[in-house]
Scaffold this motif. Structure first.
Motif: not given
Length: 221
Positions: A28, A59, A192
Motif C-alpha cells: 500500500k 493496515w 506497521i
C-alpha cells in the motif's frame, strides 16, 4: 513476517522449485502526512509479507498530523540566513511570488522547496517530501521563521525523538541531514510493526503509536 519500503521491489512469494508459498504479500502507498502523524507529505510503497497464508493483515488507520509549527523551533532567521546561490535565490523569489499572488503573507506557515532544479513550489502547513540530496543542501525555506530547517526539525519531520539523538563522531550535520532525508518516517514504520505484532498473535489488539520521547512507555498507547 517482513516489511519493506521501496520505490520498486520484486519478491518471490513462492519457491520456484517446490511451488511452496513463502509469503502472502500486502502492499500500500502510505503518506507520512496521513499515516505518520507528522507534517511532511511523503508517499512511499510499503510491502508486508505474511509467512502463513490466511492471516489477515490490516493496515494502520490514518493519524491526524499536527500543524507545521508543532515541529519548529521558535528561532527566527535574519538577512544572513538568505540563500546565496543563484538557483536558490531564483526559487525563493518564485515561491514569494506564489504566496503574494495567492494573497498570503510572506510570513505564512509555509515551506518553499528552493533547492530544486525544477519549478519551485510552496506547501502550506506541512513540509514537502524530504529527499537525501535536498536535505543535504538544506534546500527548504520556512517562511514563518525566515530560515532553513534545523537538524532537530528534520528529525521531527521524520517522526524521530530529536531530544534523544546525538550526532555521531565523524558524521557532519550535512551528512546526517542526507541520511534523515533518505530514511523512513519512524512513526509510519512503528504503526506497521504494531499491526504485524497483532497479526502474529503477539498482542491482543493493535496498541497504536503516538510520537513521544522514545522512552519506554512514552510512545505506546
Amino acid at each position: 513476517m517482513c516489511v519493506c519500503c521501496v520505490s520498486y521491489c520484486k519478491f518471490w512469494c513462492q519457491d520456484p522449485v517446490t511451488g511452496e508459498q513463502f509469503y502472502e504479500l500486502h502492499y500500500k502507498v502510505l503518506d507520512s502526512y496521513q499515516y505518520g502523524g507528522v507534517p511532511q507529505s511523503r508517499n512511499r510503497v510499503y510491502i508486508v509479507g505474511v509467512h502463513k497464508p490466511g492471516y489477515k493483515f490490516l493496515w494502520p488507520d490514518q493519524t491526524p498530523a499536527p500543524n507545521l509549527d508543532a515541529v519548529l523551533d521558535s528561532d527566527v532567521g535574519d538577512h544572513s540566513s538568505l540563500p546565496t546561490t543563484a538557483t536558490e535565490l531564483q526559487n525563493l523569489a518564485h515561491c514569494m511570488g506564489q504566496l503574494t499572488s495567492d494573497g498570503v503573507s510572506l510570513w505564512a506557515n509555509a515551506v518553499g522547496d528552493i533547492g530544486t532544479g525544477f519549478s519551485a513550489r510552496v506547501t502550506h502547513n506541512y513540509a514537502p517530501c524530504l529527499t537525501a540530496s535536498r536535505s543535504r543542501s538544506n534546500g527548504y525555506w520556512i517562511f514563518s521563521r525566515w530560515r532553513r530547517f534545523t537538524l532537530q526539525e528534520f528529525y521531527r519531520l521524520q517522526g524521530m525523538p530529536a531530544d534523544r539523538l546525538v550526532l555521531p563522531h565523524g558524521v557532519t550535520e550535512r551528512q546526517m541531514r542526507g541520511m534523515v532525508g533518505n530514511g523512513w518516517t519512524v512513526t509510519v514504520v512503528a504503526s506497521i510493526f504494531d499491526r504485524m505484532l497483532h497479526v502474529c498473535g503477539l498482542t491482543e489488539r493493535p496498541r497504536g503509536f503516538e510520537l513521544g520521547s522514545g522512552e519506554p512507555g512514552a510512545i505506546w498507547g
